[in-house]
Design an enzyme around this catalytic site. Structure first.
Site, mmCIF file in Angstrom:
data_model
loop_
_atom_site.group_PDB
_atom_site.id
_atom_site.type_symbol
_atom_site.label_atom_id
_atom_site.label_comp_id
_atom_site.label_asym_id
_atom_site.label_seq_id
_atom_site.Cartn_x
_atom_site.Cartn_y
_atom_site.Cartn_z
ATOM 1 N N ALA A 121 -12.878 33.982 -9.537
ATOM 2 C CA ALA A 121 -13.713 35.177 -9.654
ATOM 3 C C ALA A 121 -14.731 35.161 -8.520
ATOM 4 C CB ALA A 121 -14.425 35.166 -10.995
ATOM 5 N N GLY A 162 -10.277 31.765 -11.825
ATOM 6 C CA GLY A 162 -9.507 32.962 -12.185
ATOM 7 C C GLY A 162 -8.207 33.075 -11.410
ATOM 8 N N GLU A 201 -5.904 30.938 -13.296
ATOM 9 C CA GLU A 201 -5.667 31.598 -14.595
ATOM 10 C C GLU A 201 -4.741 32.798 -14.448
ATOM 11 O OE1 GLU A 201 -9.954 31.805 -15.278
ATOM 12 O OE2 GLU A 201 -9.607 30.814 -17.199
ATOM 13 N N GLU A 256 -14.777 25.810 -12.815
ATOM 14 C CA GLU A 256 -15.921 26.557 -13.352
ATOM 15 C C GLU A 256 -17.057 25.641 -13.798
ATOM 16 O OE1 GLU A 256 -12.717 27.121 -14.149
ATOM 17 O OE2 GLU A 256 -12.315 29.282 -14.126
HETATM 18 N N1 CO8 Z 1 -16.282 33.828 -4.828
HETATM 19 C C1 CO8 Z 1 -16.911 34.373 -3.771
HETATM 20 N N2 CO8 Z 1 -16.756 33.944 -2.500
HETATM 21 C C2 CO8 Z 1 -15.919 32.905 -2.297
HETATM 22 C C3 CO8 Z 1 -15.233 32.273 -3.350
HETATM 23 C C4 CO8 Z 1 -15.437 32.793 -4.671
HETATM 24 N N3 CO8 Z 1 -14.786 32.284 -5.733
HETATM 25 N N4 CO8 Z 1 -14.486 31.265 -2.839
HETATM 26 C C5 CO8 Z 1 -14.708 31.272 -1.505
HETATM 27 N N5 CO8 Z 1 -15.577 32.259 -1.175
HETATM 28 C C6 CO8 Z 1 -16.071 32.594 0.162
HETATM 29 C C7 CO8 Z 1 -17.112 31.596 0.651
HETATM 30 O O1 CO8 Z 1 -18.388 31.916 0.127
HETATM 31 C C8 CO8 Z 1 -17.024 31.795 2.149
HETATM 32 O O2 CO8 Z 1 -17.728 32.959 2.502
HETATM 33 P P1 CO8 Z 1 -18.642 32.975 3.850
HETATM 34 O O3 CO8 Z 1 -17.663 32.781 4.979
HETATM 35 O O4 CO8 Z 1 -19.271 34.323 3.827
HETATM 36 O O5 CO8 Z 1 -19.593 31.833 3.720
HETATM 37 C C9 CO8 Z 1 -15.539 32.065 2.373
HETATM 38 O O6 CO8 Z 1 -15.017 32.483 1.106
HETATM 39 C C10 CO8 Z 1 -14.767 30.840 2.813
HETATM 40 O O7 CO8 Z 1 -15.009 29.811 1.870
HETATM 41 P P2 CO8 Z 1 -15.571 28.349 2.279
HETATM 42 O O8 CO8 Z 1 -16.404 28.430 3.519
HETATM 43 O O9 CO8 Z 1 -16.218 27.760 1.075
HETATM 44 O O10 CO8 Z 1 -14.176 27.633 2.617
HETATM 45 P P3 CO8 Z 1 -13.802 26.085 2.421
HETATM 46 O O11 CO8 Z 1 -12.475 25.935 3.064
HETATM 47 O O12 CO8 Z 1 -14.905 25.193 2.867
HETATM 48 O O13 CO8 Z 1 -13.671 25.900 0.823
HETATM 49 C C11 CO8 Z 1 -12.958 26.510 -1.413
HETATM 50 C C12 CO8 Z 1 -12.706 26.634 0.114
HETATM 51 C C13 CO8 Z 1 -12.731 25.052 -1.842
HETATM 52 C C14 CO8 Z 1 -11.975 27.439 -2.108
HETATM 53 C C15 CO8 Z 1 -14.416 26.890 -1.723
HETATM 54 O O14 CO8 Z 1 -14.681 28.164 -1.143
HETATM 55 C C16 CO8 Z 1 -14.740 26.993 -3.192
HETATM 56 O O15 CO8 Z 1 -14.980 25.989 -3.839
HETATM 57 N N6 CO8 Z 1 -14.744 28.227 -3.739
HETATM 58 C C17 CO8 Z 1 -15.136 28.478 -5.116
HETATM 59 C C18 CO8 Z 1 -14.097 28.017 -6.104
HETATM 60 C C19 CO8 Z 1 -14.548 28.240 -7.515
HETATM 61 O O16 CO8 Z 1 -15.507 27.681 -7.980
HETATM 62 N N7 CO8 Z 1 -13.822 29.105 -8.240
HETATM 63 C C20 CO8 Z 1 -14.102 29.431 -9.626
HETATM 64 C C21 CO8 Z 1 -14.924 30.685 -9.699
HETATM 65 S S1 CO8 Z 1 -15.463 31.049 -11.352
HETATM 66 C C22 CO8 Z 1 -14.111 31.775 -12.063
HETATM 67 O O17 CO8 Z 1 -13.076 31.923 -11.471
HETATM 68 C C23 CO8 Z 1 -14.304 32.257 -13.479
HETATM 69 C C24 CO8 Z 1 -12.951 32.567 -14.142
HETATM 70 C C25 CO8 Z 1 -13.082 33.631 -15.194
HETATM 71 C C26 CO8 Z 1 -13.128 35.037 -14.609
HETATM 72 C C27 CO8 Z 1 -11.803 35.515 -14.068
HETATM 73 C C28 CO8 Z 1 -11.890 36.948 -13.566
HETATM 74 C C29 CO8 Z 1 -11.192 37.064 -12.229
#
Ligand code: CO8
Length: 261
Positions: A68, A112, A115, A135
């Site tokens: 998400a 998500g 999921e 999460e």
């Molecule tokens: N949301 C918003 N932005 C994101 C997300 C995200 N989930 N994941 C990555 N981005 C963005 C980063 O902020 C970054 O943006 P910017 O260039 O503007 O700084 C860009 O994407 C690239 O990401 P990274 O620089 O972080 O890239 P890395 O290669 O260093 O890392 C990762 C990649 C490991 C994927 C890392 O970005 C990360 O950990 N992302 C978050 C993962 C996470 O925690 N996901 C769970 C989210 S909560 C959730 O899903 C709740 C589920 C229930 C709801 C379902 C409805 C859809």
């Protein structure tokens, strides 16, 4: 016109296969509400389209979807998410799709993203794929089925460990655990997925939909109820012209010509 958040193509090769591609590459295909709304509309349209038998959903090489959209959600209140019916409003649409959904996963499938892949019927993963329910590391819990579908796929012990630590799981580990149907080399992902999708699309659509419906019933019923449901659906296939055609073609040593009737 702004870019669509999900791209949709009806393919000719393989025939009767549609491809949906998440299109938020700058944010690892983070799944926001606008994307979810588009996806729900497109899934409903493709499910109703008689020229489509199988729907493939994919992302890009780096990310199927990293979950998400955290930036969008960060300041939301309980009242907002409850009143908006967040998640249920758009994402439950995937549950109503009667045709097979294949998730073609390359890169991250997190939160998500993981999921949604589990809401699909088959997950085929590139060997660079990483799955996870992280999460817990951002102060919340899975909200789109992670705590329910993951234990059904991989068992309680692994689901607990994955969700409680939030660690990322490799494609190979996900396959060994039973989350993923098959792992293929990253550069062959779409080729392999399309071969699978094309094969399924070549069969009788009502028979294909009955397979999906009866297997899904295994997760909602007792064994006795599920077996009865399967038996009735098996009997029901004898009302299809395609059952006659399929069995006659076998007996006559020729290829069947299914009419989806
Ligand atoms: N949301 C918003 N932005 C994101 C997300 C995200 N989930 N994941 C990555 N981005 C963005 C980063 O902020 C970054 O943006 P910017 O260039 O503007 O700084 C860009 O994407 C690239 O990401 P990274 O620089 O972080 O890239 P890395 O290669 O260093 O890392 C990762 C990649 C490991 C994927 C890392 O970005 C990360 O950990 N992302 C978050 C993962 C996470 O925690 N996901 C769970 C989210 S909560 C959730 O899903 C709740 C589920 C229930 C709801 C379902 C409805 C859809």
């Amino acid at each position: 016109m702004s870019e669509p958040l999900v791209r949709v193509e009806k393919l000719t090769q393989p025939a009767k296969v549609a491809l949906i591609t998440f299109n938020r590459p700058k944010v690892m295909n983070a799944l926001n509400d606008a994307l979810a709304e588009e996806l729900a509309e497109q899934l409903a349209a493709l499910d109703a389209d008689p020229d489509v038998h199988v729907i493939v959903v994919t992302g890009n090489e780096k990310a199927f979807a990293a979950g998400a959209d955290i930036a969008a959600m960060a300041e939301w209140t309980y009242a907002k998410v409850y009143n908006d019916n967040y998640i249920t409003k758009h994402w439950e649409a995937a549950k109503s799709v009667r045709k097979p959904l294949i998730a073609a996963v390359s890169g991250y499938a997190l939160g998500g993203g993981c999921e949604f892949a589990m809401m699909c019927d088959v997950i085929i993963a590139a060997d660079n794929a990483k799955f996870g329910q992280p999460e817990i590391s951002i102060g919340t819990i899975p909200g789109m089925g992670g705590t329910q579908r993951l234990p059904r796929a991989v068992g309680k012990a692994k689901a607990m460990e994955w969700c409680l630590t939030g660690r990322f799981v490799t494609a190979q580990e996900a396959e060994a655990a039973g989350l993923v149907a098959r792992v293929v080399p990253a550069d062959k992902l779409m080729e392999e997925v399309m071969a699978t999708a094309g094969k399924i699309a070549s069969f009788s659509l009502p028979a294909v939909m009955k397979v999906k419906e009866t297997i899904n019933a295994a997760f909602e019923t007792t064994l006795a109820q599920g077996l009865t449901f399967e038996r009735r659906e098996f009997h029901a296939t004898f009302a299809l012209a395609d059952q006659k055609e399929g069995m006659r073609a076998f007996v006559e040593k020729r290829k069947p010509d299914f009419k989806n009737q």
